[in-house]
Design a protein around this motif. Sequence first.
Motif, short mmCIF file in Angstrom:
data_model
loop_
_atom_site.label_atom_id
_atom_site.label_comp_id
_atom_site.label_asym_id
_atom_site.label_seq_id
_atom_site.Cartn_x
_atom_site.Cartn_y
_atom_site.Cartn_z
N THR A 19 0.68 -1.30 0.07
CA THR A 19 0.14 -0.03 -0.25
C THR A 19 0.89 1.27 -0.02
O THR A 19 1.93 1.28 0.59
CB THR A 19 -0.85 0.12 1.34
OG1 THR A 19 -1.71 1.09 1.20
CG2 THR A 19 -0.05 -0.01 2.36
N LEU A 20 0.23 2.38 -0.80
CA LEU A 20 1.09 3.48 -0.75
C LEU A 20 0.38 4.67 -0.17
O LEU A 20 0.97 5.80 0.23
CB LEU A 20 1.34 3.91 -2.09
CG LEU A 20 2.21 2.99 -3.15
CD1 LEU A 20 2.06 3.78 -4.51
CD2 LEU A 20 3.53 2.97 -2.69
N ALA A 21 -1.02 4.53 0.62
CA ALA A 21 -1.52 5.46 1.07
C ALA A 21 -0.71 6.16 2.31
O ALA A 21 -0.44 5.17 3.44
CB ALA A 21 -3.02 4.92 1.34
N GLY A 22 -0.72 7.43 2.35
CA GLY A 22 -0.29 8.03 3.57
C GLY A 22 1.55 7.97 3.44
O GLY A 22 1.88 8.72 4.51
N ALA B 79 -1.95 8.18 -6.04
CA ALA B 79 -1.96 7.01 -5.08
C ALA B 79 -2.16 7.27 -3.53
O ALA B 79 -1.64 6.47 -2.79
CB ALA B 79 -0.77 6.41 -5.36
N ASP B 80 -2.52 8.70 -3.24
CA ASP B 80 -2.53 9.05 -1.91
C ASP B 80 -1.30 9.27 -1.23
O ASP B 80 -1.18 8.83 0.15
CB ASP B 80 -3.44 8.10 -1.17
CG ASP B 80 -4.96 8.18 -1.64
OD1 ASP B 80 -5.40 9.22 -2.19
OD2 ASP B 80 -5.64 6.95 -1.76
N CYS B 81 -0.28 9.54 -1.68
CA CYS B 81 1.01 9.74 -1.30
C CYS B 81 1.11 11.12 -1.19
O CYS B 81 0.45 12.04 -1.83
CB CYS B 81 2.18 9.30 -2.29
SG CYS B 81 2.33 7.49 -2.48
N GLU C 8 4.00 2.95 -9.02
CA GLU C 8 3.41 2.54 -8.03
C GLU C 8 3.88 1.26 -7.35
O GLU C 8 4.02 0.80 -6.19
CB GLU C 8 1.95 2.53 -8.31
CG GLU C 8 1.33 4.07 -8.38
CD GLU C 8 1.50 4.59 -9.92
OE1 GLU C 8 2.24 3.94 -10.50
OE2 GLU C 8 0.49 5.21 -10.45
N ALA C 9 4.13 0.42 -8.45
CA ALA C 9 4.60 -1.09 -8.09
C ALA C 9 5.78 -1.03 -7.37
O ALA C 9 6.06 -1.92 -6.52
CB ALA C 9 4.47 -1.87 -9.23
N ARG D 10 6.93 -1.75 -2.78
CA ARG D 10 7.60 -2.85 -2.22
C ARG D 10 7.66 -2.70 -0.56
O ARG D 10 7.82 -1.62 -0.44
CB ARG D 10 9.12 -3.05 -2.86
CG ARG D 10 9.30 -3.07 -4.33
CD ARG D 10 10.76 -2.80 -4.75
NE ARG D 10 11.81 -3.86 -4.06
CZ ARG D 10 12.73 -3.63 -3.92
NH1 ARG D 10 13.23 -2.28 -4.05
NH2 ARG D 10 13.57 -4.46 -3.65
N PRO D 11 7.81 -3.92 0.01
CA PRO D 11 7.92 -3.77 1.60
C PRO D 11 9.34 -2.85 1.95
O PRO D 11 10.24 -3.27 1.61
CB PRO D 11 7.78 -5.12 1.94
CG PRO D 11 7.49 -5.99 1.04
CD PRO D 11 7.69 -5.17 -0.51
N SER D 12 9.11 -1.86 2.52
CA SER D 12 10.19 -0.85 3.03
C SER D 12 10.55 -1.09 4.38
O SER D 12 11.70 -0.32 4.95
CB SER D 12 9.70 0.60 2.75
OG SER D 12 8.76 0.79 3.58
#
Length: 605
Positions: free
Chosen positions: A483-486, A509-511, A594-595, A599-601
């Motif tokens: 997810t990218l939100a926030g 993407a709600d970034c 976006e993809a 990725r898990p950060s």
Amino acid sequence: MADSHSPTRGEAMLATSEAAHPGLLHALGVAVYITDAEGRLTAYNEAAAELWGWRPPLGETRWCGSWKLFWPDGTPLAHADCPMGVALREGRTVRGVEAVAERPDGTRVPFIPYPTPLRDAAGGIVGAVNVLVDISDCKGAEAALAGNEARLRAVIETTPECIKLVAPDGTLMHMNAAGLRMIEAGAPEEAEGRSVFDLVAREHRPAWRENHARVCAGEVLGWEFDVVGLRGTRRHMETRATPLRLPDGRLAHLAITRDTTARKHAEERQALLAREVDHRAKNALAVALSLVRLTSADDPRRFVEAVEGRIAALAHAHSLLAEEGWSGAELRAVAQAEFAPYATAGRVELGGPPLWLAPGAVQPVAMVLHELATNAAKYGALSVRTGRVAVAWDVDPATGDLDLAWVESGGPPVAGPPRRRGFGSRLIEATVRSQLGGTVQKHWDLAGVRCQITVPSDRLLVRGGAAAMEMPAAADDPVHTGTLAGRRVLLVEDELLVAMEIEEALRGADCEVLGPVATLEEAMSLALAEAGRIDAAVLDVNLAGRPSFPVADLLAGRGVPVVFATGYGDLPDGRASGGSSVLLRKPLGRGELEAALARPSGRSP
């Protein structure tokens, strides 16, 4: 050379038997003649007559039967002073001299005489015998050999390649003029006699020594290496070596070596150019794609016109840069290309001194002028036949900055600023501020729109200035979704349109977008100011010729994932994507960014 030779019994017998046996001289295969004590010819054989080219009368001709005589250097030689005359006068044999006989027909024959006095039983001189050896063939061979040696020497000394002879122990025995110039030696004695290994670049010496030993063992080899001249200049060389046997029986190393420094640099420039073309083409596609995506599509006809016009402006700028070898473009040429559709009947007036835009400023300036012209054609002075536009520029004497003024007149009355800022207006302001680092001021006067643009002096060049080198790019890495939100994303991109498109995609993407910023300094400042609050970053690899890697390294140290966006095919300096970084090549596909960011950060938004 004097010789105290005493007559042998055979010589005495020759003199006495000739009278009784006249055929004895003719049986000999070399020219022979006999004289009496006063030097008068008493006998000679057929070989002597052939050498002289005539038959001198016996008893009258003295000393020698040659028609004329000369020394080898062409000086006339009197018969009385010929070797036979000396032998009779001084009573000794004469050896080790050469002479030339001229025949009556003018031909000359070089020969070696062997005059020997003949003595009686009491030791008195009774005459002399002379053997003449024709050395024409020998002299011809010597002349041919000397000619061949001269030609070979001329070839060796005039060839542009280095020709050298190296002893088995590495001593430079000989080097021609071209080779001496390559190693910066002013004279042979500066190089010959010293170790050739000292001239080979240190990192190439082990291989050079090994190849040299193989050549001196009988192999024919070719290899490349670098030399460092006596004055410190480094050159890249290509050599072909063969063994050559020396007089003492040892095998030496004879080589023809070519300076390939210029060719190597040309190959490197060609490879760089190919990479740059690839980079610029991808960047151009990315910008064009951004223009399409960002242009309003409410009216299909106007959408097509807007996209075509903006892409044409990019094409004009690209053509000007290509014509000048990507070394920049003249401001007037950029303006003329954008105003060509409105240049009839003097509707556009251009004025200003010759100014040269830096390569990175050409496209942004072209886009700004295109948007101003498009707005004027839709709503301003260029929308009516009586309208005029004046574009003037100059350099501020105090700062060196470019001042450009846009003034419209004769168009529809201007009531004031538009109620809604369109994409074109936003594009002008963002381009001047972000890509050109300048300022723009607009005034909506009743008589027409006025626009004042200031561009920093570093966007200008002295005529013919060179473009800054750009950095290349890295390999793909698998992406994972999330997810990218926030998430707070730092955006660093010096192509304004690409930056605007990426910003729009991130916000969609709600970034939360930090930036966009276009320079390395701005990126570092923002990364430091937002320490601990950045969840990811999107970095253009090349920021006006400077790599963004310092920002990437700073963020990587904090565990922040980085997405590199570039027009190059790979990353330079051995860098590779993977781990906390992903490489995306421009133009970016829908959803690709976006993809990559999903990725898990390891960090919570």
